[in-house]
Structures are given as C-alpha cells and as structure tokens.
Design an enzyme around this catalytic site. Structure first.
Site, PDB file in Angstrom:
ATOM      1  N   GLY A   1      52.613   2.362  19.269  1.00  0.00           N
ATOM      2  CA  GLY A   1      51.985   2.224  17.950  1.00  0.00           C
ATOM      3  C   GLY A   1      50.590   1.627  18.093  1.00  0.00           C
ATOM      4  O   GLY A   1      50.348   0.829  18.990  1.00  0.00           O
TER       5      GLY A   1
ATOM      6  N   ASP B   1      53.073  -7.130  16.613  1.00  0.00           N
ATOM      7  CA  ASP B   1      54.287  -7.951  16.494  1.00  0.00           C
ATOM      8  C   ASP B   1      54.169  -9.286  17.247  1.00  0.00           C
ATOM      9  O   ASP B   1      54.946 -10.201  16.987  1.00  0.00           O
ATOM     10  CB  ASP B   1      55.508  -7.198  17.040  1.00  0.00           C
ATOM     11  CG  ASP B   1      55.702  -5.843  16.373  1.00  0.00           C
ATOM     12  OD1 ASP B   1      55.270  -5.696  15.216  1.00  0.00           O
ATOM     13  OD2 ASP B   1      56.272  -4.944  17.012  1.00  0.00           O
TER      14      ASP B   1
ATOM     15  N   ARG C   1      61.472  -7.271  -7.941  1.00  0.00           N
ATOM     16  CA  ARG C   1      60.846  -6.048  -7.412  1.00  0.00           C
ATOM     17  C   ARG C   1      60.662  -6.200  -5.912  1.00  0.00           C
ATOM     18  O   ARG C   1      60.414  -7.299  -5.427  1.00  0.00           O
ATOM     19  CB  ARG C   1      59.465  -5.822  -8.033  1.00  0.00           C
ATOM     20  CG  ARG C   1      59.494  -5.545  -9.522  1.00  0.00           C
ATOM     21  CD  ARG C   1      59.997  -4.124  -9.803  1.00  0.00           C
ATOM     22  NE  ARG C   1      59.860  -3.801 -11.210  1.00  0.00           N
ATOM     23  CZ  ARG C   1      60.730  -4.090 -12.165  1.00  0.00           C
ATOM     24  NH1 ARG C   1      61.845  -4.755 -11.857  1.00  0.00           N
ATOM     25  NH2 ARG C   1      60.517  -3.749 -13.411  1.00  0.00           N
TER      26      ARG C   1
ATOM     27  N   HIS D   1      52.712   0.334   7.196  1.00  0.00           N
ATOM     28  CA  HIS D   1      51.640   0.561   8.174  1.00  0.00           C
ATOM     29  C   HIS D   1      50.277   0.034   7.748  1.00  0.00           C
ATOM     30  O   HIS D   1      49.343   0.054   8.558  1.00  0.00           O
ATOM     31  CB  HIS D   1      51.581   2.047   8.526  1.00  0.00           C
ATOM     32  CG  HIS D   1      52.789   2.477   9.311  1.00  0.00           C
ATOM     33  ND1 HIS D   1      53.987   2.738   8.695  1.00  0.00           N
ATOM     34  CD2 HIS D   1      52.998   2.613  10.641  1.00  0.00           C
ATOM     35  CE1 HIS D   1      54.884   3.055   9.615  1.00  0.00           C
ATOM     36  NE2 HIS D   1      54.311   2.980  10.802  1.00  0.00           N
TER      37      HIS D   1
ATOM     38  N   GLN E   1      49.751  -2.860   7.669  1.00  0.00           N
ATOM     39  CA  GLN E   1      49.602  -3.983   8.604  1.00  0.00           C
ATOM     40  C   GLN E   1      48.982  -3.557   9.936  1.00  0.00           C
ATOM     41  O   GLN E   1      48.499  -4.377  10.696  1.00  0.00           O
ATOM     42  CB  GLN E   1      50.974  -4.624   8.870  1.00  0.00           C
ATOM     43  CG  GLN E   1      51.516  -5.325   7.649  1.00  0.00           C
ATOM     44  CD  GLN E   1      53.029  -5.500   7.718  1.00  0.00           C
ATOM     45  OE1 GLN E   1      53.517  -6.542   8.106  1.00  0.00           O
ATOM     46  NE2 GLN E   1      53.774  -4.471   7.332  1.00  0.00           N
TER      47      GLN E   1
HETATM   48  O1  F6P Z   1      55.611  -2.418  17.082  1.00  0.00           O
HETATM   49  C1  F6P Z   1      54.709  -2.248  16.033  1.00  0.00           C
HETATM   50  C2  F6P Z   1      55.394  -1.714  14.811  1.00  0.00           C
HETATM   51  O2  F6P Z   1      54.442  -1.605  13.779  1.00  0.00           O
HETATM   52  C3  F6P Z   1      56.622  -2.511  14.360  1.00  0.00           C
HETATM   53  O3  F6P Z   1      56.274  -3.688  13.698  1.00  0.00           O
HETATM   54  C4  F6P Z   1      57.336  -1.481  13.529  1.00  0.00           C
HETATM   55  O4  F6P Z   1      58.718  -1.725  13.488  1.00  0.00           O
HETATM   56  C5  F6P Z   1      57.067  -0.192  14.275  1.00  0.00           C
HETATM   57  O5  F6P Z   1      55.910  -0.409  15.053  1.00  0.00           O
HETATM   58  C6  F6P Z   1      56.859   0.998  13.387  1.00  0.00           C
HETATM   59  O6  F6P Z   1      56.705   2.120  14.203  1.00  0.00           O
HETATM   60  P1  F6P Z   1      56.237   3.540  13.676  1.00  0.00           P
HETATM   61  O7  F6P Z   1      54.743   3.525  13.624  1.00  0.00           O
HETATM   62  O8  F6P Z   1      56.741   4.476  14.696  1.00  0.00           O
HETATM   63  O9  F6P Z   1      56.811   3.737  12.314  1.00  0.00           O
END
Ligand code: F6P
Length: 361
Positions: free
Chosen positions: A14, A143, A279, A285, A287
């Site tokens: 990622g 992470d 809610r 993403h 983040q």
């Molecule tokens: O490891 C980074 C991360 O953004 C995690 O926090 C999250 O669980 C995962 O990647 C999401 O992955 P993808 O982009 O494949 O949905």
C-alpha cells in the site's frame, strides 16, 4: 565488493505519503556517486514487461518531494514468489518468479535494488536477498507497525489527516447531540487511532491491543451526556474487537479479505444500549492520500539517502531504520520478525487514561 554503477528502486504494498521523497533522495544521492538509477514500475511487475523499467534522473524526480502516492506505482497483489497467473478458464494459479526477478535485474545490468515497502514487501525483499539479490530495504507504512524502526514515514501524515477528521466531527456531533463513531486504519496495531484519538480529543478510543467491553464504552458515553456534554466521539481502530470476540473482515472487490466494519458494529450497539442517536464513518484511504507533512518528508529523504549509503558500503540484506537521533541499518530478517503493536505499558496509553479517555476496558 561489487562495484556499483547502476541501481534500481521500487515501491511495493500500500502507498504511504513520503514514497516520492524517498525516490528523489535515492536518485540525487546516487547521482552524486556517479551511479545511474532505474525505477521498476508497479512493485516487481515492471520487470515482467518491456516498458516497466525506467531511467530516473534528476529531471524525473524534480518537484516530487511533496507529492503523495508514488511515481513508480505500487501494488499489494504483486508478490513475485506467488505471482498470480490467470488461466484461460479464468481460474488463478500462482508461480514462483523469484529467479526471473534475479535474471531480469541482471539483464538490466542492475547491481543492487532499493526496495521500499511494508512488512509484506520487506519479507519479499528478504527472500530475494536469500536467493542472492543485493537489496537494501526502506520501511514504509502509515500503520507504524514495524518493530525495527522507531517510526515509518507516512504515519504522522495519516495521524494528522485522522486528527483533522475527528476535529471536524465534533461540531456536527454537538449540533445533533449524537455519538459519532469513526473507524481508522492500522491493521492489528492501534497507533493511528491512539495518536489521532488523543490529539483529536476523542472520548473513547478502541484499539486491537485492548479488547473492548461495551459496558465500559456505554458507561463513558452516558457519563458525558449526564454531565452536560451531550455528544461523544468514539475512535475505533479497524482491527479492534470485543472481549472474547474476533476482528471483523470484509471481502474487497478483488476477493481479498480486508479488515473493516467494526465502526458500524460499535455504533449499532451503542444505539441499542443507550438509545443515543449514533452515526458511523470509515475514514479509509483518505489516511493514505495526499502529500507527506514536513516530518514525513524529512524522514523519507533521510531514509532514501541512508539506503544509498548502505548500498555503497555493501550492507546488503539490511533495512534503514530510525533509531533517534540516527538512521542506521538493521538486518532485514530482524526487521520483519515482529510487528510493533502498542505496548500495554506505553506512556501514551497512560496519558489517554489520565485524561479520562475510555480505552474500552
Ligand atoms: O497497511 C496500510 C493499510 O492502509 C492498512 O492500514 C489497511 O488495513 C490496508 O493497508 C488497506 O489496504 P488496501 O489498500 O489494500 O485496501
């Protein structure tokens, strides 16, 4: 020691804000040593097609320090040790292309590889190193769950994005006297939630390291309403789970298992138990998106320059790591051995509790 004339760099897994800053630092530092740098596109995928390895010179990396994403592209479905191949009938088989990676790299006259990635990509780099590839790893993940480095770039930017979002939820929560539950990333480590929850003034923070008890969560919410603050903000890490329960997964569009859905579970249960209007929001993403903040740019530039230094010193099979105030080398094997979760005696956890934040226990 092999004389280095040409190196390659790739980005795997990622994306994280700061990847482009690493690439720029690698290219500029290597150029000063008289080396040529090539970029492998899409993880290792670029090695398996004609136009997938590109020259990276000073011009190619001009003005990219502040950009999010990666100019090389990335994937978390491109493990060369388990390369997915689609058969004519549509079924998938997996083949080990590690020797082909080594052959293609040699075929491009590349003397060493700088592999930028998280635990998955660094594990692949380690396997390729065992097969003879001269590789130096650069850790990345929002992470912050790599044990061998004090910090990974991308983390503080993700925390800022999440903190900003939590901050914005306050006004709408207060206006409607609602409980807002926000789900943050982090896999099985609660760093993003803990840091952003604290900085964003959450009332409850649920992290995978502390299985949560809904009685305790609801007590905290009720105490806020009864003391006159008639709204609440709950931050829940995507990997959090209740006492005696399991983390929640959902199927991605590509059929992969992904953590997700705990915010809805928590929100529904708060509503059922307290009757408060609730809610949920999954920040997702966002983040990982956008450019790196100043700290992550700096860390990424330091990691890129240090990785080239390690290649020049012949320190292969290693990863650059932040050991404040220094950036140094750790063996890749050690770097991928353990995941860094939030220790239960962490001072930052004590701080959260001292401020009256409910940690779910
Ligand atoms: O490891 C980074 C991360 O953004 C995690 O926090 C999250 O669980 C995962 O990647 C999401 O992955 P993808 O982009 O494949 O949905």
């Amino acid at each position: 020691m092999t004389e280095i004339r040409r190196i390659a760099v790739n980005t795997g897994g990622g994306d994280a804000p700061g990847l482009n800053a690493v690439i720029r630092a690698v290219v500029l530092t290597a150029e000063r040593l008289g080396w040529e740098v090539h970029g492998i596109l899409d993880g290792y995928g670029g090695l398996f097609r004609d136009d997938g390895v590109i020259l990276l010179d000073r011009r190619a990396v001009s003005g990219i320090t502040h950009l999010g994403g990666t100019i090389l592209g990335t994937t978390n479905r491109g493990n060369p040790l388990k390369w997915p191949v689609k058969a004519d009938d549509g079924s998938m088989t997996y083949e080990d292309r590690s020797q082909r990676v080594l052959d293609e790299i040699a075929g491009h006259d590349i003397d060493a590889l700088i592999a930028i990635g998280g635990d998955g990509s660094l594990g692949i780099a380690q396997k390729l190193a065992e097969k003879g590839l001269k590789v130096v790893g650069v850790p990345k993940t929002i992470d912050n769950d790599l044990a061998a480095t004090n910090l990974t770039f991308g983390f503080t930017t993700a925390v800022e994005t999440a903190t900003d979002a939590i901050g914005k939820l306050h006004s709408t929560a207060e206006a409607h006297e609602r409980v807002m539950v926000v789900e943050l990333m982090g896999r099985s480590a609660g760093w993003i939630s803990l840091f952003a929850g604290l900085a964003g003034t959450a009332d409850v923070i649920l992290i995978p390291e502390i299985p949560y008890d809904m009685d305790s969560v609801c007590r905290k919410i009720e105490s806020r309403y009864s003391s006159g603050s008639e709204f609440a903000i709950v931050v829940v890490s995507e990997g959090a789970f209740p006492v005696g329960g399991e983390p929640l997964f959902k199927q991605s569009a590509e059929g992969q298992k992904r953590l997700g859905g705990v915010a809805k579970l928590v929100a529904d249960e708060i509503n059922d138990r307290t009757g408060r209007e609730t809610r949920e929001l999954v920040l997702g993403h966002l983040q990982r998106g956008g450019g790196p903040n100043a700290y992550d740019r700096l860390l990424a530039l330091r990691f890129g320059a240090a990785a080239v230094r390690l290649v020049s010193e012949g320190e292969f099979g290693t990863m650059v790591a932040l050991d404040p105030p220094n950036v140094l080398a750790v063996p890749l094997e050690e770097a991928i051995a353990t995941i860094k979760t939030v220790p239960l005696d962490a001072e930052v956890l004590d701080t959260a509790r001292a401020l009256g934040i409910c940690m779910g226990d």
